[in-house]
Design a protein around this motif. Structure first.
Motif, mmCIF file in Angstrom:
data_model
loop_
_atom_site.group_PDB
_atom_site.id
_atom_site.type_symbol
_atom_site.label_atom_id
_atom_site.label_comp_id
_atom_site.label_asym_id
_atom_site.label_seq_id
_atom_site.Cartn_x
_atom_site.Cartn_y
_atom_site.Cartn_z
ATOM 1 N N MET A 174 0.842 -1.193 0.000
ATOM 2 C CA MET A 174 0.000 0.000 0.000
ATOM 3 C C MET A 174 0.871 1.234 0.000
ATOM 4 O O MET A 174 2.018 1.203 0.458
ATOM 5 C CB MET A 174 -0.934 0.008 1.208
ATOM 6 C CG MET A 174 -2.003 -1.061 1.151
ATOM 7 S SD MET A 174 -3.245 -0.916 2.457
ATOM 8 C CE MET A 174 -4.157 0.527 1.878
ATOM 9 N N CYS B 206 -4.665 7.263 -0.966
ATOM 10 C CA CYS B 206 -4.211 5.952 -0.525
ATOM 11 C C CYS B 206 -4.372 4.987 -1.704
ATOM 12 O O CYS B 206 -5.349 5.086 -2.455
ATOM 13 C CB CYS B 206 -5.091 5.534 0.652
ATOM 14 S SG CYS B 206 -4.966 3.848 1.188
ATOM 15 N N PHE C 13 -3.651 0.734 -3.221
ATOM 16 C CA PHE C 13 -3.461 -0.677 -2.873
ATOM 17 C C PHE C 13 -2.955 -1.436 -4.091
ATOM 18 O O PHE C 13 -3.437 -1.224 -5.218
ATOM 19 C CB PHE C 13 -4.810 -1.237 -2.419
ATOM 20 C CG PHE C 13 -4.816 -2.702 -2.111
ATOM 21 C CD1 PHE C 13 -4.953 -3.655 -3.117
ATOM 22 C CD2 PHE C 13 -4.717 -3.139 -0.807
ATOM 23 C CE1 PHE C 13 -4.967 -5.014 -2.826
ATOM 24 C CE2 PHE C 13 -4.743 -4.496 -0.506
ATOM 25 C CZ PHE C 13 -4.872 -5.428 -1.517
ATOM 26 N N TYR D 163 -0.737 0.585 -9.327
ATOM 27 C CA TYR D 163 -1.583 0.277 -8.176
ATOM 28 C C TYR D 163 -2.991 -0.044 -8.666
ATOM 29 O O TYR D 163 -3.475 0.529 -9.642
ATOM 30 C CB TYR D 163 -1.585 1.440 -7.185
ATOM 31 C CG TYR D 163 -0.327 1.459 -6.342
ATOM 32 C CD1 TYR D 163 0.877 1.908 -6.872
ATOM 33 C CD2 TYR D 163 -0.330 0.973 -5.039
ATOM 34 C CE1 TYR D 163 2.043 1.898 -6.116
ATOM 35 C CE2 TYR D 163 0.830 0.960 -4.270
ATOM 36 C CZ TYR D 163 2.012 1.424 -4.821
ATOM 37 O OH TYR D 163 3.165 1.399 -4.077
#
Length: 124
Positions: A34, A96, A98, A111
């Protein structure tokens, strides 16, 4: 499918601190990475910091090294970004992200899932 929800952004004076959080849900989490990215108006999204969930190896952009700390709480599936000694140039929307692998990379396009972003504004 993975859902990411950021929180903790706001307005702070230069030299101040903020802590961003990113709550992850939607699947069983095992081996993945992450990261935090940011995007200022008129600029491309840039890498800030990342962490490998297994082992906890961390990586930082040179511009934030020594001021920002990325961490995670495995039990809560939550990612954090502690930001100290903030500067006006840190002003941006922070995202953010992942990745479905433990290999940490700094390229946004690699990502798989993204949060909606949280605004951080640092006044001089």
């Amino acid at each position: 499918q993975v859902q990411l929800v950021e929180s903790g952004g706001g307005l702070v004076q230069a030299g101040g601190s903020l802590r961003l959080s990113c709550a992850a849900s939607g699947r069983t989490f095992s081996s993945y990475a992450m990261g935090w990215f940011r995007q200022a108006p008129g600029k491309e999204r840039e890498f800030v910091a990342a962490i490998s969930w297994i082992g906890g190896s961390t990586y930082y952009a040179d511009s934030v090294k020594g001021r920002f700390t990325i961490s995670r709480d495995n039990a809560k599936n939550t990612l954090y970004l502690q930001m100290n000694s903030l500067k006006p140039e840190d002003t941006a929307v922070y995202y953010c992200a992942f990745r479905n692998t433990i290999v940490v990379v700094t390229t946004p396009g690699l990502y798989d899932y993204w949060g909606q972003g949280t605004q951080v504004t640092v006044s001089s």
